[in-house]
Design a protein around this motif. Structure first.
Motif, PDB file in Angstrom:
ATOM      1  N   ALA A   1      -0.435  10.969   5.163  1.00 30.55           N
ATOM      2  CA  ALA A   1      -0.318   9.515   5.078  1.00 30.55           C
ATOM      3  C   ALA A   1       0.796   9.124   4.105  1.00 30.55           C
ATOM      4  CB  ALA A   1      -1.651   8.902   4.645  1.00 30.55           C
ATOM      5  N   ARG A   2       0.885   9.819   2.986  1.00 32.95           N
ATOM      6  CA  ARG A   2       1.938   9.518   2.014  1.00 32.95           C
ATOM      7  C   ARG A   2       3.317   9.912   2.530  1.00 32.95           C
ATOM      8  NH1 ARG A   2       1.491  12.747  -1.959  1.00 32.95           N
ATOM      9  NH2 ARG A   2      -0.449  13.843  -1.426  1.00 32.95           N
ATOM     10  N   ALA A   3       3.344  10.930   3.380  1.00 33.92           N
ATOM     11  CA  ALA A   3       4.626  11.388   3.914  1.00 33.92           C
ATOM     12  C   ALA A   3       5.147  10.477   5.018  1.00 33.92           C
ATOM     13  CB  ALA A   3       4.490  12.825   4.435  1.00 33.92           C
ATOM     14  N   ILE A   4       4.249   9.959   5.840  1.00 38.50           N
ATOM     15  CA  ILE A   4       4.652   9.188   7.024  1.00 38.50           C
ATOM     16  C   ILE A   4       4.542   7.685   6.805  1.00 38.50           C
ATOM     17  CG2 ILE A   4       4.124   8.759   9.465  1.00 38.50           C
ATOM     18  CD1 ILE A   4       3.077  11.661   9.600  1.00 38.50           C
ATOM     19  N   GLY A   5       3.485   7.255   6.137  1.00 37.79           N
ATOM     20  CA  GLY A   5       3.192   5.840   5.999  1.00 37.79           C
ATOM     21  C   GLY A   5       4.332   4.966   5.506  1.00 37.79           C
TER      22      GLY A   5
ATOM     23  N   LYS B   1       6.014  -2.077   5.496  1.00 41.45           N
ATOM     24  CA  LYS B   1       6.758  -3.310   5.231  1.00 41.45           C
ATOM     25  C   LYS B   1       5.810  -4.501   5.141  1.00 41.45           C
ATOM     26  CE  LYS B   1      11.017  -1.750   7.490  1.00 41.45           C
ATOM     27  NZ  LYS B   1      11.981  -1.995   8.605  1.00 41.45           N
ATOM     28  N   ALA B   2       4.792  -4.529   6.007  1.00 40.69           N
ATOM     29  CA  ALA B   2       3.807  -5.606   5.961  1.00 40.69           C
ATOM     30  C   ALA B   2       3.030  -5.573   4.642  1.00 40.69           C
ATOM     31  CB  ALA B   2       2.852  -5.490   7.143  1.00 40.69           C
ATOM     32  N   ALA B   3       2.693  -4.363   4.192  1.00 46.85           N
ATOM     33  CA  ALA B   3       1.971  -4.236   2.923  1.00 46.85           C
ATOM     34  C   ALA B   3       2.814  -4.742   1.759  1.00 46.85           C
ATOM     35  CB  ALA B   3       1.571  -2.783   2.701  1.00 46.85           C
ATOM     36  N   LEU B   4       4.101  -4.378   1.740  1.00 46.39           N
ATOM     37  CA  LEU B   4       4.982  -4.831   0.663  1.00 46.39           C
ATOM     38  C   LEU B   4       5.156  -6.341   0.682  1.00 46.39           C
ATOM     39  CD1 LEU B   4       7.749  -2.075   0.697  1.00 46.39           C
ATOM     40  CD2 LEU B   4       5.950  -2.412  -1.015  1.00 46.39           C
TER      41      LEU B   4
ATOM     42  N   ARG C   1       5.251  -2.590  -7.017  1.00 50.19           N
ATOM     43  CA  ARG C   1       4.618  -2.868  -5.725  1.00 50.19           C
ATOM     44  C   ARG C   1       4.720  -1.659  -4.802  1.00 50.19           C
ATOM     45  NH1 ARG C   1       6.887  -8.294  -6.726  1.00 50.19           N
ATOM     46  NH2 ARG C   1       8.729  -7.811  -5.468  1.00 50.19           N
ATOM     47  N   GLN C   2       5.831  -0.940  -4.860  1.00 50.84           N
ATOM     48  CA  GLN C   2       5.958   0.284  -4.063  1.00 50.84           C
ATOM     49  C   GLN C   2       4.908   1.309  -4.487  1.00 50.84           C
ATOM     50  OE1 GLN C   2       7.700   1.264  -1.509  1.00 50.84           O
ATOM     51  NE2 GLN C   2       9.502  -0.076  -1.313  1.00 50.84           N
ATOM     52  N   ALA C   3       4.646   1.400  -5.785  1.00 49.23           N
ATOM     53  CA  ALA C   3       3.646   2.353  -6.278  1.00 49.23           C
ATOM     54  C   ALA C   3       2.261   2.006  -5.754  1.00 49.23           C
ATOM     55  CB  ALA C   3       3.649   2.372  -7.803  1.00 49.23           C
ATOM     56  N   ILE C   4       1.934   0.716  -5.724  1.00 48.04           N
ATOM     57  CA  ILE C   4       0.637   0.303  -5.180  1.00 48.04           C
ATOM     58  C   ILE C   4       0.551   0.646  -3.700  1.00 48.04           C
ATOM     59  CG2 ILE C   4      -0.828  -1.685  -4.651  1.00 48.04           C
ATOM     60  CD1 ILE C   4       0.239  -3.001  -7.203  1.00 48.04           C
ATOM     61  N   ALA C   5       1.639   0.387  -2.958  1.00 42.14           N
ATOM     62  CA  ALA C   5       1.649   0.687  -1.527  1.00 42.14           C
ATOM     63  C   ALA C   5       1.487   2.184  -1.272  1.00 42.14           C
ATOM     64  CB  ALA C   5       2.933   0.174  -0.890  1.00 42.14           C
ATOM     65  N   ARG C   6       2.144   3.006  -2.087  1.00 47.10           N
ATOM     66  CA  ARG C   6       1.970   4.461  -1.924  1.00 47.10           C
ATOM     67  C   ARG C   6       0.533   4.868  -2.231  1.00 47.10           C
ATOM     68  NH1 ARG C   6       7.098   4.489  -4.434  1.00 47.10           N
ATOM     69  NH2 ARG C   6       6.147   4.960  -6.455  1.00 47.10           N
ATOM     70  N   GLY C   7      -0.062   4.227  -3.237  1.00 45.53           N
ATOM     71  CA  GLY C   7      -1.466   4.496  -3.537  1.00 45.53           C
ATOM     72  C   GLY C   7      -2.372   4.096  -2.387  1.00 45.53           C
TER      73      GLY C   7
ATOM     74  N   THR D   1      -6.524  -2.262   1.443  1.00 43.13           N
ATOM     75  CA  THR D   1      -5.640  -2.172   2.609  1.00 43.13           C
ATOM     76  C   THR D   1      -4.735  -3.402   2.663  1.00 43.13           C
ATOM     77  OG1 THR D   1      -7.508  -3.052   3.853  1.00 43.13           O
ATOM     78  CG2 THR D   1      -7.092  -0.704   4.045  1.00 43.13           C
ATOM     79  N   TRP D   2      -3.538  -3.273   2.125  1.00 40.76           N
ATOM     80  CA  TRP D   2      -2.639  -4.406   1.918  1.00 40.76           C
ATOM     81  C   TRP D   2      -1.913  -4.864   3.174  1.00 40.76           C
ATOM     82  CZ3 TRP D   2      -2.397  -7.587  -2.062  1.00 40.76           C
ATOM     83  CH2 TRP D   2      -2.984  -7.175  -3.265  1.00 40.76           C
ATOM     84  N   PHE D   3      -2.027  -4.181   4.277  1.00 49.79           N
ATOM     85  CA  PHE D   3      -1.244  -4.568   5.452  1.00 49.79           C
ATOM     86  C   PHE D   3      -1.929  -5.627   6.315  1.00 49.79           C
ATOM     87  CE2 PHE D   3      -3.475  -0.574   6.373  1.00 49.79           C
ATOM     88  CZ  PHE D   3      -4.283  -0.950   7.432  1.00 49.79           C
ATOM     89  N   TYR D   4      -3.196  -5.985   6.010  1.00 45.71           N
ATOM     90  CA  TYR D   4      -3.847  -7.033   6.799  1.00 45.71           C
ATOM     91  C   TYR D   4      -3.101  -8.356   6.649  1.00 45.71           C
ATOM     92  CZ  TYR D   4      -7.903  -4.003   7.411  1.00 45.71           C
ATOM     93  OH  TYR D   4      -8.729  -2.969   7.749  1.00 45.71           O
ATOM     94  N   ARG D   5      -3.073  -9.131   7.730  1.00 45.21           N
ATOM     95  CA  ARG D   5      -2.397 -10.443   7.704  1.00 45.21           C
ATOM     96  C   ARG D   5      -3.337 -11.473   7.058  1.00 45.21           C
ATOM     97  NH1 ARG D   5      -0.386 -12.037  13.427  1.00 45.21           N
ATOM     98  NH2 ARG D   5       0.509 -13.743  12.185  1.00 45.21           N
TER      99      ARG D   5
END
Length: 305
Positions: free
Chosen positions: A47-51, A58-61, A76-82, A297-301
Motif C-alpha cells: 500500500a505504501r509502495a503503490i498508494g 491526490k484526493a486525500a491530499l 500532509r504527505q506524511a499523514i497520507a503515507r500513514g 481514510t482521508w480520500f472520502y469526499r
C-alpha cells in the motif's frame, strides 16, 4: 423471453473485474497461510509502495489541505503515507478476521486487544435496553463489531456492500463468521434497523461519510453533510448513543475505547434534536481523527456540498 432489465456491465469491465477477483482470491489464500502481523506488514508494504501514485492519494491530499491548512505540504504527505500504511495493514488483517480477536482482560499485556471504558461496554450488555453505537473509518474499523460479538453483546451492524459481487460475497462471508447480524444499506434497511432496536439489540453504524441531502455539520471547521440515520433512530427510540473507536498500536495491537452515553441535545418539545445530535457526534469523530490523523481514510469526499 427474459424480463431482466438491469443494466449489464461492458465486457471490458466484466473481464477486468474477473481478473481482479481472481487475483484477490489468490492473494487472500496466500496471506491466510501467514500470521496476522506478517499479513499486515505485507499489506502495508504494498500500500505504501503503490498508494501514493494513485488518484486516491491526490484526493486525500486535497482533503488534508482543507482540514489542515496550517500544516506544511510535507506534514500532509506524511499523514497520507500513514493512511496508506493503515489501509494496507487492515487489508492484511482482513483475511484473519476470525483470528484477530485476542483479548484477556486479566492479562492485557499478553492480549492483541486492550480496552478502555469497559464499564460502558458492560452497562450496554446488562441494562436490557437497545443502544446505538457509532464509529468511524479509523484504524481497523471491523473490530468494534467483532468485539461486540465476542463479548456477548446482542448486536447488528449496518454495512454498505461493494458493487463487485465477488468482493461483496468475500466481505459478507468473512464478517458473518465473527459479527452479529449484518444489515445491508438499502432503501428498505430502515425497517430492518427498526426491527433490530425493537428486539432490544445494539446497532453499530459508521457515521463519518457524506450523505446527499443530510444535515449540514461542521467538520474541521468546514461545512459538510452527514447521514442522520443514527440521530433519527435515537429520537424515535429514546435509546442511549455511544461512540466506539479503535486505535492502532505498535506490534500489531489495538486499543478499543467506548464513550459513555452522549447527552444529546433536545428541541423545545424535549425530543432529541437530529441536526444538533449529528453535530455532536461529528465533533466526537473529529476529535478522534485529530488525535490519530494517519489512521483515518482521508480520500472520502467528505466536503462536497
Amino acid at each position: 423471453m427474459s424480463t431482466d432489465t438491469s443494466p449489464r456491465k461492458p465486457w471490458s469491465l466484466r473481464i477486468r473485474d474477473g481478473f481482479l477477483s481472481a487475483g484477490v482470491w489468490t492473494l487472500t489464500r496466500l496471506l491466510r497461510m501467514q500470521n496476522p502481523q506478517f499479513s499486515a506488514w505485507v499489506g502495508s508494504f504494498w500500500a505504501r509502495a503503490i498508494g501514493p501514485f494513485t488518484p486516491i492519494h491526490k484526493a486525500a491530499l486535497k482533503n488534508l489541505a482543507l482540514a489542515y491548512p496550517e500544516k506544511t505540504e510535507a506534514e500532509r504527505q506524511a499523514i497520507a503515507r500513514g493512511m496508506w500504511d493503515n489501509l494496507g495493514r487492515m487489508a492484511g488483517e482482513f483475511v484473519h478476521l476470525d483470528r484477530i480477536w485476542q483479548y484477556n482482560m486479566w492479562e492485557p499485556a499478553k492480549s492483541r486487544i486492550e480496552t478502555t471504558g469497559v464499564s460502558n461496554f458492560v452497562a450496554m450488555r446488562i441494562d436490557g435496553k437497545p443502544a446505538l453505537v457509532f464509529t468511524a473509518h479509523l484504524a481497523n474499523w471491523e473490530l468494534p463489531a467483532i468485539a461486540a460479538a465476542a463479548q456477548g453483546l446482542d448486536s447488528a451492524v449496518l454495512f454498505r456492500a461493494p458493487d463487485n459481487t465477488f468482493f461483496a460475497d468475500l466481505l459478507f462471508g468473512a464478517r458473518s463468521q465473527v459479527m452479529g447480524n449484518l444489515v445491508a444499506a438499502s432503501h428498505v434497511a430502515v425497517f430492518e434497523l427498526a426491527a433490530v432496536l425493537d428486539q432490544g439489540k445494539h446497532l453499530g453504524i459508521l457515521v463519518d461519510q457524506a450523505r446527499k441531502g443530510g444535515p449540514i455539520v461542521q467538520f474541521f471547521g468546514r461545512p459538510c453533510t452527514t447521514n442522520p440515520t443514527i440521530a433519527r433512530l435515537a429520537r424515535l427510540y429514546e435509546c442511549p448513543v455511544h461512540g466506539v473507536r479503535v486505535i492502532r498500536l505498535p506490534e500489531g495491537r489495538f486499543r478499543i475505547q467506548c464513550t459513555p452515553a452522549l447527552n444529546l441535545p433536545r428541541d423545545a418539545k424535549g425530543k432529541i434534536d437530529v441536526d444538533g445530535s449529528m453535530q455532536m457526534i461529528t465533533s466526537v469523530v473529529e476529535g478522534w481523527v485529530r488525535e490519530h490523523p494517519e489512521q483515518w481514510t482521508w480520500f472520502y469526499r467528505r466536503w462536497r456540498i
